[in-house]
Design a protein around this motif. Structure first.
Motif, PDB file in Angstrom:
ATOM      1  N   GLU A 130       7.015   6.019   9.033  1.00 29.12           N
ATOM      2  CA  GLU A 130       5.671   6.177   8.455  1.00 29.12           C
ATOM      3  C   GLU A 130       5.421   5.143   7.356  1.00 29.12           C
ATOM      4  N   LYS A 166       2.878   1.613   7.396  1.00 29.76           N
ATOM      5  CA  LYS A 166       1.904   1.250   6.363  1.00 29.76           C
ATOM      6  C   LYS A 166       2.059  -0.223   5.989  1.00 29.76           C
ATOM      7  N   ASN A 224       0.822  -1.204   0.000  1.00 32.20           N
ATOM      8  CA  ASN A 224       0.000   0.000   0.000  1.00 32.20           C
ATOM      9  C   ASN A 224       0.863   1.264   0.000  1.00 32.20           C
ATOM     10  N   LEU A 225       2.099   1.141  -0.483  1.00 29.44           N
ATOM     11  CA  LEU A 225       3.022   2.270  -0.507  1.00 29.44           C
ATOM     12  C   LEU A 225       2.880   3.073  -1.792  1.00 29.44           C
ATOM     13  N   ASP A 276       0.629  -2.334   8.878  1.00 32.27           N
ATOM     14  CA  ASP A 276      -0.837  -2.336   8.821  1.00 32.27           C
ATOM     15  C   ASP A 276      -1.352  -3.234   7.703  1.00 32.27           C
TER      16      ASP A 276
END
Length: 167
Positions: A67, A71, A45-46, A74
């Motif tokens: 950060e 992601k 999801n980067l 998660d």
């Protein structure tokens, strides 16, 4: 069925891709299962910028690094919690250097998702926590493959049984 391939990526010499390729073929071709390989899915999801740079940011922009890695955390934990049917983990000495694999195994244990652990590391040199998250522990991949072949029905067999039950 969806299997998740857990194990060292960050500290492995090949980013954990070698063993995963072999196991993936077995899971797809013999068991007929879908496979999620976090070592192959570098995008997750980067953003494109995050994917290209997050490893560099570890030493020169720690906040951006954290950060981006959050992601990834998660994404992977959400996948395990909500979609994965079982985990195959290859535990090496490098696995103990990272945090992702133990976290994935712990989540699977809490969610009662089966964990099949393969390790050549002697038990006395491993975390009791990690060993106890596993449902089955194998010394090699041949033992794992024999176990899964005997215990987990290939998708085609399940679908065939379901079709004949509805006739």
């Amino acid at each position: 069925m969806l299997g998740y391939l857990a194990g060292s990526i960050e500290f492995s010499h090949d980013q954990g891709k070698g063993w995963r390729k072999t196991v993936r073929v077995f899971m797809e071709e013999v068991l007929g299962h879908e496979v999620y390989d976090p070592a192959e899915d570098e995008k997750k999801n980067l953003s494109d910028e995050e994917r290209a740079n997050f490893r560099l940011w570890k030493t020169n922009d720690f906040e951006r690094y954290r950060e981006a890695v959050r992601k990834i955390i998660d994404f992977d934990l959400d996948l395990i919690e909500n979609h994965v049917d079982y985990i195959i983990c290859f535990w090496t000495k490098q696995s103990a250097m990272g945090g992702g694999t133990p976290a994935e195994l712990t989540l699977a244990y809490r969610k009662r998702i089966p964990v099949y652990l393969v390790t050549e590391v002697p038990y006395e040199d491993m975390s009791g926590w990690v060993l106890s998250c596993a449902d089955e522990v194998f010394q090699d991949f041949d033992g794992l493959k024999s176990f899964l072949s005997a215990r987990i029905q290939p998708r085609d067999a399940v679908e065939k049984a379901a079709r004949s039950a509805h006739r």
